[in-house]
Design a protein around this motif. Sequence first.
Motif, mmCIF file in Angstrom:
data_model
loop_
_atom_site.group_PDB
_atom_site.id
_atom_site.type_symbol
_atom_site.label_atom_id
_atom_site.label_comp_id
_atom_site.label_asym_id
_atom_site.label_seq_id
_atom_site.Cartn_x
_atom_site.Cartn_y
_atom_site.Cartn_z
ATOM 1 N N ILE A 108 0.857 -1.184 0.000
ATOM 2 C CA ILE A 108 0.000 0.000 0.000
ATOM 3 C C ILE A 108 0.897 1.239 0.000
ATOM 4 N N VAL A 109 0.587 2.175 -0.889
ATOM 5 C CA VAL A 109 1.354 3.420 -1.000
ATOM 6 C C VAL A 109 0.503 4.550 -0.418
ATOM 7 N N PRO A 110 0.795 4.998 0.797
ATOM 8 C CA PRO A 110 -0.040 6.023 1.440
ATOM 9 C C PRO A 110 -0.026 7.341 0.661
ATOM 10 N N GLY A 111 -1.153 8.040 0.745
ATOM 11 C CA GLY A 111 -1.235 9.373 0.160
ATOM 12 C C GLY A 111 -1.471 9.413 -1.328
ATOM 13 N N HIS A 112 -1.755 8.268 -1.947
ATOM 14 C CA HIS A 112 -1.982 8.223 -3.393
ATOM 15 C C HIS A 112 -3.275 7.485 -3.694
ATOM 16 N N GLU A 113 -3.828 7.785 -4.878
ATOM 17 C CA GLU A 113 -5.037 7.105 -5.329
ATOM 18 C C GLU A 113 -4.716 6.272 -6.570
ATOM 19 N N HIS A 114 -5.533 6.385 -7.614
ATOM 20 C CA HIS A 114 -5.397 5.482 -8.755
ATOM 21 C C HIS A 114 -4.167 5.769 -9.609
ATOM 22 N N SER A 115 -3.635 6.979 -9.569
ATOM 23 C CA SER A 115 -2.514 7.353 -10.443
ATOM 24 C C SER A 115 -1.164 7.156 -9.776
ATOM 25 N N VAL A 116 -1.049 6.181 -8.902
ATOM 26 C CA VAL A 116 0.171 5.994 -8.128
ATOM 27 C C VAL A 116 1.390 5.751 -9.025
ATOM 28 N N LEU A 117 1.222 5.082 -10.168
ATOM 29 C CA LEU A 117 2.349 4.828 -11.065
ATOM 30 C C LEU A 117 2.981 6.128 -11.548
ATOM 31 N N ILE A 118 2.151 7.101 -11.901
ATOM 32 C CA ILE A 118 2.642 8.374 -12.427
ATOM 33 C C ILE A 118 3.072 9.306 -11.297
ATOM 34 N N GLU A 119 2.372 9.238 -10.174
ATOM 35 C CA GLU A 119 2.642 10.183 -9.084
ATOM 36 C C GLU A 119 3.813 9.762 -8.199
ATOM 37 N N ALA A 120 4.120 8.474 -8.146
ATOM 38 C CA ALA A 120 5.219 7.988 -7.300
ATOM 39 C C ALA A 120 6.136 7.076 -8.109
ATOM 40 N N PRO A 121 6.726 7.586 -9.203
ATOM 41 C CA PRO A 121 7.503 6.710 -10.091
ATOM 42 C C PRO A 121 8.764 6.148 -9.446
ATOM 43 N N LYS A 122 9.436 6.930 -8.605
ATOM 44 C CA LYS A 122 10.663 6.435 -7.972
ATOM 45 C C LYS A 122 10.363 5.227 -7.089
ATOM 46 N N LEU A 123 9.314 5.323 -6.323
ATOM 47 C CA LEU A 123 8.922 4.218 -5.461
ATOM 48 C C LEU A 123 8.524 2.995 -6.281
ATOM 49 N N LEU A 124 7.735 3.210 -7.341
ATOM 50 C CA LEU A 124 7.305 2.087 -8.178
ATOM 51 C C LEU A 124 8.470 1.443 -8.908
ATOM 52 N N ARG A 125 9.446 2.259 -9.337
ATOM 53 C CA ARG A 125 10.633 1.675 -9.969
ATOM 54 C C ARG A 125 11.363 0.744 -9.014
ATOM 55 N N ALA A 126 11.561 1.215 -7.781
ATOM 56 C CA ALA A 126 12.257 0.394 -6.793
ATOM 57 C C ALA A 126 11.491 -0.896 -6.511
ATOM 58 N N LEU A 127 10.176 -0.791 -6.374
ATOM 59 C CA LEU A 127 9.354 -1.978 -6.153
ATOM 60 C C LEU A 127 9.464 -2.953 -7.324
ATOM 61 N N ALA A 128 9.343 -2.430 -8.550
ATOM 62 C CA ALA A 128 9.355 -3.292 -9.732
ATOM 63 C C ALA A 128 10.688 -4.009 -9.885
ATOM 64 N N VAL A 129 11.790 -3.279 -9.722
ATOM 65 C CA VAL A 129 13.112 -3.896 -9.867
ATOM 66 C C VAL A 129 13.319 -4.958 -8.794
ATOM 67 N N SER A 130 12.983 -4.628 -7.542
ATOM 68 C CA SER A 130 13.143 -5.593 -6.456
ATOM 69 C C SER A 130 12.299 -6.839 -6.687
ATOM 70 N N TRP A 131 11.049 -6.633 -7.098
ATOM 71 C CA TRP A 131 10.132 -7.760 -7.285
ATOM 72 C C TRP A 131 10.549 -8.633 -8.447
ATOM 73 N N LEU A 132 10.786 -8.036 -9.615
ATOM 74 C CA LEU A 132 11.104 -8.842 -10.782
ATOM 75 C C LEU A 132 12.466 -9.516 -10.661
ATOM 76 N N CYS A 133 13.429 -8.838 -10.078
ATOM 77 C CA CYS A 133 14.729 -9.488 -9.866
ATOM 78 C C CYS A 133 14.584 -10.639 -8.880
ATOM 79 N N GLY A 134 13.764 -10.458 -7.863
ATOM 80 C CA GLY A 134 13.549 -11.522 -6.892
ATOM 81 C C GLY A 134 12.851 -12.719 -7.480
ATOM 82 N N THR A 135 11.777 -12.495 -8.253
ATOM 83 C CA THR A 135 11.059 -13.619 -8.843
ATOM 84 C C THR A 135 11.889 -14.280 -9.926
ATOM 85 N N GLY A 136 12.775 -13.507 -10.553
ATOM 86 C CA GLY A 136 13.634 -14.081 -11.585
ATOM 87 C C GLY A 136 14.701 -15.003 -11.026
#
Length: 275
Positions: free
Chosen positions: A235-263
């Motif tokens: 859960i990303v506090p303080g954001h609604e549906h546009s979290v990808l655009i509004e919090a890109p740095k956080l989403l990048r870190a999440l995506a890299v961590s997740w995909l590298c981990g599952t890989g």
Amino acid sequence: MATLHTGDISLHVQRLRPSKGRAPIGTALLLHGLFTDSLASYYFTLAPALAAVGFDVVMYDHRGHGRSDRPLSGYHLDAFITDLDDVISHLGISGPVHLVGNSYGGTVAFGYAVRRPERTSSLLVIESEPATEAWARKMRCLFPRITTELCEDEARALSEITSHYDPRTARLAKSAARLARETTILQDIPASTVLTEAQIQSVSCPVLAVYGGDGDLVAQAPRLNALLSDCRTTIVPGHEHSVLIEAPKLLRALAVSWLCGTGTGTHGSLETEDS
């Protein structure tokens, strides 16, 4: 830039590969949302970061969006899932893929994981949910508002968007109005075939679901955790549906961590920096 002809439709596809001479550690296929979205949203958020760590990154505009074909009809969810299957097949992608879906793109990703479990390595869905009967009811309530706002009073809506947002957003809104007005998308999507609870439970690949803490979809988090055998929610506090655009740095870190981990067979810490 490339145009992929599937035989049914032509789709605009972009691909970012790892640096020259480096073998990819996996394929990440990024799926955008509806109406005012396109593959461009990933260019400024997740795609470069995923390519930088070694993923073969594939993006495409959904039918009716961006530079892909805009047929008059054929916008049921199954058609979007088939488009995804065709992109993977026509690009000759071997092995399972990591699917990243924002909003409706995540709904497409869930549908693909049910249809093609052997081709799905993991899911990262952002502000999204699987297509259930509750989802279809929500679409049936939401889409008449789109008809009113974008079709029946298009000039006023576009004027307000132009005055409050940047020119790119205004162009996207104008394109969305044409899509809603000139095609059957508003009728097709709410009438799509939905998934049963058993089908959702059949998704066995690792799933990470990210929700804005102030959005309506955050209520999906406990339901997905209960239904899926291998699911994490963030859960990303303080954001609604546009979290990808509004919090890109956080989403990048999440995506890299997740995909590298599952890989590599581990999920990693999923720790992120503030956006």
